[in-house]
Design an enzyme around this catalytic site. Structure first.
Site, PDB file in Angstrom:
ATOM      1  N   ARG A  78       0.848  -1.191   0.000  1.00  0.00           N
ATOM      2  CA  ARG A  78       0.000   0.000   0.000  1.00  0.00           C
ATOM      3  C   ARG A  78       0.887   1.245   0.000  1.00  0.00           C
ATOM      4  NH1 ARG A  78      -1.850   0.820   4.343  1.00  0.00           N
ATOM      5  NH2 ARG A  78      -1.256  -1.006   5.527  1.00  0.00           N
ATOM      6  N   TYR A 206      -1.429  -3.420  -6.935  1.00  0.00           N
ATOM      7  CA  TYR A 206      -1.256  -4.128  -5.654  1.00  0.00           C
ATOM      8  C   TYR A 206      -2.583  -4.181  -4.884  1.00  0.00           C
ATOM      9  CZ  TYR A 206      -0.350  -5.082  -0.798  1.00  0.00           C
ATOM     10  OH  TYR A 206      -0.438  -5.628   0.455  1.00  0.00           O
ATOM     11  N   LYS A 215      -9.817  -2.142   1.305  1.00  0.00           N
ATOM     12  CA  LYS A 215      -9.438  -1.001   2.155  1.00  0.00           C
ATOM     13  C   LYS A 215     -10.238   0.249   1.781  1.00  0.00           C
ATOM     14  CE  LYS A 215      -6.373  -3.439   4.250  1.00  0.00           C
ATOM     15  NZ  LYS A 215      -6.659  -3.880   5.627  1.00  0.00           N
ATOM     16  N   HIS A 235     -10.779  -2.154  11.317  1.00  0.00           N
ATOM     17  CA  HIS A 235      -9.691  -3.005  10.825  1.00  0.00           C
ATOM     18  C   HIS A 235      -9.504  -4.141  11.827  1.00  0.00           C
ATOM     19  CE1 HIS A 235      -5.251  -3.114   9.249  1.00  0.00           C
ATOM     20  NE2 HIS A 235      -6.017  -3.946   8.584  1.00  0.00           N
ATOM     21  N   SER A 257      -1.565  -3.743  10.096  1.00  0.00           N
ATOM     22  CA  SER A 257      -1.272  -4.655   8.994  1.00  0.00           C
ATOM     23  C   SER A 257      -0.026  -5.495   9.297  1.00  0.00           C
ATOM     24  CB  SER A 257      -1.010  -3.842   7.721  1.00  0.00           C
ATOM     25  OG  SER A 257      -2.073  -2.948   7.515  1.00  0.00           O
ATOM     26  N   ARG A 376       1.881 -12.121  -0.947  1.00  0.00           N
ATOM     27  CA  ARG A 376       0.531 -12.357  -0.449  1.00  0.00           C
ATOM     28  C   ARG A 376      -0.130 -13.576  -1.061  1.00  0.00           C
ATOM     29  NH1 ARG A 376      -1.963  -8.462   3.237  1.00  0.00           N
ATOM     30  NH2 ARG A 376      -0.338  -6.933   3.579  1.00  0.00           N
TER      31      ARG A 376
HETATM   32  C1  OXD Z   1      -3.316  -4.469   5.061  1.00  0.00           C
HETATM   33  C2  OXD Z   1      -3.972  -5.647   4.444  1.00  0.00           C
HETATM   34  O1  OXD Z   1      -2.377  -3.911   4.477  1.00  0.00           O
HETATM   35  O2  OXD Z   1      -4.920  -6.176   5.051  1.00  0.00           O
HETATM   36  O3  OXD Z   1      -3.756  -4.074   6.145  1.00  0.00           O
HETATM   37  O4  OXD Z   1      -3.593  -6.044   3.333  1.00  0.00           O
HETATM   38 MN    MN Z   2      -5.446  -5.155   6.859  1.00  0.00          MN
END
Ligand code: OXD
Ligand code: MN
Length: 591
Positions: A78, A206, A215, A235, A257, A376
Site C-alpha cells: 500500500r 497491488y 481497504k 480493521h 497490517s 501475499r
Molecule cells: C493491510 C492488508 O495492508 O490487510 O492491512 O492487506
Molecule cells: Mn489489513
C-alpha cells in the site's frame, strides 16, 4: 441476468449503465467485459491471464486451482503517501489523511484516465461487501483494466449477479474506477470521494490499492458511512471461541497490517485445551452495528483472505496452510522448478534453487529474500477448515470482547483489560506499533496507529474517536475492551511470549472475564490476570516467573509511552475528545 456474451451488459440498472458508459467514454477501452461471477467466467479469464503471462499456472497436482503472479517490483505494498481523502473541506479529512479538493482531484484523475484503456479491456465487476441479505451489506461496482484484479476480486468478495440482485433499481452503490496506467509510482494515486461514494485508483496493481472493496470501500468509505449511519467499520478480525460444552463467545480484534490478524483468526488451541475450538469469521475487517437486543453485531464484509505469506507454516497457522492449498493466487513469492511456491518460513526444505519474486535465480546463498516480505495469498474463505458457519449469516455475531494489539518490543504487557468503554477507547486511540512491510516506508519505527486505523480512517480521526465514544449510547451491552501484545522482547532481543496457538491462553482469560468467571488484579493500566487465573498448564519452557516478566509494568517505560502518545494528541489538537484527555491524566495520576 444470465447471458452468454460477456460484452453486452448484464444489468438493466440505469445508474450502473450510465456510469459505466461515462467511464468508458473517458478511458476509451477497446472492449467492455461485464462480469457475472460464474465459474465459466473464472475459467475463461484465468486462461486469458495465463495466455497474457499475467498468471503462471502452478503445479496442479500439488496446488489445484492455484496460480502465481509477479508484480512490477515498484508496486508491492500500500502507498499511504499517495492515498487521498477528497472531502469538500480539508478539515473533514483531518490531519492524519492526505487531502485534495474534490474538483482538483477529479481534474487530475480525469486527465490521467483519459484514453488510459486504449487497446485494453475494461472489466465491470459488480460485488457485495457482506453476506447476501444483511442490513450491513453494501454494493460496489469496480471498473478495472486488470484481469488480475478481476480474478482477485472474485476471491475476496461476492461478485457478479448477486450484487445486481441486491442493488435492484437503486443507484446506491460505491463507484470504483481502477486503471493500472503504466504502473508508475509517479502516477499512483488512491483517491476517495466519500460524499460521492466514489473511488479512483490509478498507477498500481497491488491488492490493498486496487481491490477497491477492501481497504477503500470496507474501511475508508465504510468508516465515513458508518459514522453518518450509526455503525462501525473497523480493521478487525472476528473469531468465535467455542467451549467443550458448545458455548460460543465472539471476539473482534484490531491489529495493524502484518501483525498476525490472520494467524490469530485461525488459531488452533494447544493440546491442553481439549474440546475447545476457534472459528474464523474474518481476518481483516469487521462491520458492526447494535442489534435489536442491544448487543454489538459484527459481519465480515469480505469473502476471502489476502494474507501475508512469509512465515506461514504449520506452527504459525496450520489452517492457513490448508486454506492456500487450493484455488489461491500467490503474488511475489518464489517459484520452484517443479511449479510449486516457496517463501521464507515455509514448512519443509529450503529449495536448492528457485526463481525469486522478481524472477531472478535464487539459491540459499543469495543475500536477498526469495519471497518479498509483503508477498501475499488471495484465498477463498470457504477453504478454511475453521470457517465459522455464521460467516454467511446476514445477522452477524454478537461481540463480547474487543481487543487492541500492536507490535511492541517493550512497555506493553501481554494482556490487560481496560476499566470501561471510555478507557478502552483511550487505549485503542493511543495504540502504537512498529511499522511493517505492508506499507511502503518506515518499517520498524513505532508510530501511533489508533485502532489500527491510521491508514484507513476516511475522515477526521478526532471525529472518529467521538464516534466510538458516542456508540456507547446505542450499544446497550458494551463489549469489554482489552489490550494485548504478542511481541514483547527480552534484553537479548528474544520474544518473551511464544505466541501463535499459545495465544489461546490469553483468549481464554478474556472469554472468562467477559462471562464473569475469572477475577483480576487492578493495576495502573487496567485489570490483569491473577497468577492463579492465567492458565500455564502444559506449557513447555514457560514459567510463572516468565509470565510475571511479560506482564511487567515498568513505570519509566510508561512515562516515556505517555510522552510518545503526544504525537497523536498534538496532531489532533482540539479535535481530541475531552474524555480521552482526561483518561490520559488519570493514567498519569495512577502511575
Ligand atoms: C493491510 C492488508 O495492508 O490487510 O492491512 O492487506
Ligand atoms: Mn489489513
Amino acid at each position: 441476468m444470465h447471458k452468454t456474451d460477456p460484452f453486452t451488459p448484464n444489468t438493466k440498472n440505469q445508474a450502473v449503465l450510465s456510469w459505466v458508459q461515462e467511464q468508458a467514454k473517458l478511458c476509451q477501452p477497446d472492449k467492455i467485459y461485464w462480469c457475472n461471477g460464474s465459474d465459466a467466467e473464472k475459467e475463461a479469464l484465468t486462461a486469458q491471464a495465463v495466455k497474457e503471462g499475467i498468471l503462471i499456472k502452478l503445479n496442479q497436482d500439488k496446488l489445484p486451482g492455484c496460480y502465481y503472479h509477479r508484480s512490477n517490483p515498484n508496486d508491492v505494498a500500500r502507498v499511504e503517501q499517495c492515498t487521498f481523502i477528497c472531502t469538500p473541506s480539508k478539515a473533514e479529512a483531518g490531519p492524519t489523511n492526505n487531502w485534495m479538493a474534490p474538483a482538483d482531484m477529479y481534474k487530475k484523475m480525469n486527465a490521467l484516465l483519459a484514453g488510459s484503456m486504449k487497446g485494453r479491456t475494461m472489466y465491470v465487476v459488480p460485488y457485495l461487501m457482506g453476506p447476501k441479505g444483511s442490513p450491513l451489506t453494501k454494493v460496489g461496482v469496480e471498473i478495472t483494466d486488470s484481469i488480475y484484479v478481476v480474478l482477485s476480486m472474485r476471491v475476496m468478495a461476492r461478485i457478479g449477479d448477486v450484487a445486481y440482485e441486491h442493488l435492484g433499481e437503486s443507484d446506491d452503490f460505491t463507484r470504483g474506477t481502477h486503471s493500472m496506467l503504466d504502473v508508475n509510482p509517479d502516477r499512483r494515486f488512491i483517491c476517495h470521494f466519500p460524499q460521492d461514494n466514489n473511488i479512483i485508483s490509478v498507477g498500481s496493481n497491488y491488492g490493498g490499492n486496487v481491490l477497491l472493496g477492501k481497504k477503500c470501500l470496507a474501511l475508508r468509505l465504510g468508516s465515513y458511512l458508518g459514522r453518518n449511519q450509526g455503525w462501525m467499520a473497523e480493521h478487525m478480525l472476528i473469531l468465535g471461541v467455542e467451549s467443550p460444552t458448545g458455548e460460543k463467545t465472539y471476539v473482534a480484534a484490531a491489529f495493524p497490517s502484518a501483525c498476525g490478524k490472520t494467524n490469530f483468526a485461525m488459531l488452533i488451541p494447544p493440546a491442553h485445551y481439549k474440546g475447545w475450538k476457534i472459528w474464523t469469521l474474518g481476518d481483516d475487517i469487521a462491520w458492526m452495528r447494535p442489534g435489536p437486543d442491544g448487543r454489538l453485531y459484527a459481519i465480515n464484509p469480505e469473502a476471502g483472505y489476502f494474507g501475508v505469506v512469509p512465515g506461514t507454516n504449520s506452527k504459525s497457522n496450520p489452517n492457513a496452510v490448508t486454506t492456500i492449498q487450493r484455488d489461491t493466487i500467490y503474488t511475489n513469492v518464489a517459484l520452484t522448478p517443479d511449479g510449486d511456491v516457496w517463501w521464507e518460513g515455509k514448512d519443509g526444505e529450503v529449495p536448492k534453487e528457485c526463481l525469486d519474486w522478481k524472477g531472478n535465480k535464487w539459491t540459499p546463498e543469495s543475500k536477498e529474500k526469495a519471497a518479498h516480505p509483503n508477498s501475499r495469498f488471495a484465498a477463498p474463505m470457504a477453504n478454511n477448515p475453521a470457517l465459522a458457519p455464521e460467516a454467511n449469516d446476514p445477522n452477524g455475531v454478537p461481540i463480547s470482547a474487543i481487543i487492541f494489539g500492536g507490535r511492541r518490543a517493550t512497555t506493553l504487557p501481554l494482556v490487560y483489560q481496560t476499566f470501561n468503554w471510555i478507557h478502552g477507547v483511550y487505549v485503542g486511540a493511543t495504540m502504537g506499533s512498529e511499522m511493517t512491510a505492508a506499507a511502503v516506508g518506515g518499517a520498524g519505527q513505532v508510530r501511533r496507529d489508533p485502532m489500527a486505523m491510521l491508514p484507513f480512517c476516511g475522515y477526521d480521526m478526532g471525529e472518529y474517536f467521538h464516534h466510538w465514544l458516542n456508540m456507547r449510547r446505542d450499544i446497550k451491552v458494551l463489549p469489554k475492551i482489552f489490550s494485548v501484545n504478542w511481541f514483547r522482547k527480552d534484553k537479548n532481543g528474544n520474544f518473551m511470549w511464544p505466541g501463535f496457538g499459545e495465544n489461546m491462553r490469553v483468549l481464554s482469560w478474556i472469554v472468562d472475564r467477559c462471562r464473569g468467571r475469572k477475577g483480576a488484579l487492578e493495576t495502573p493500566l487496567g485489570w490483569v490476570p491473577k497468577a492463579e487465573d492465567f492458565d500455564l498448564e502444559g506449557m513447555k519452557d514457560f514459567s510463572a516467573a516468565q509470565f510475571n516478566e511479560v506482564q511487567e509494568i515498568n513505570s519509566e517505560e510508561w512515562k516515556q509511552e505517555i510522552q510518545l502518545q503526544s504525537e497523536i494528541f498534538l496532531k489532533l489538537n482540539d479535535k481530541m475528545p475531552k474524555e480521552l484527555i482526561f483518561q490520559r491524566e488519570l493514567l498519569v495520576s495512577r502511575l
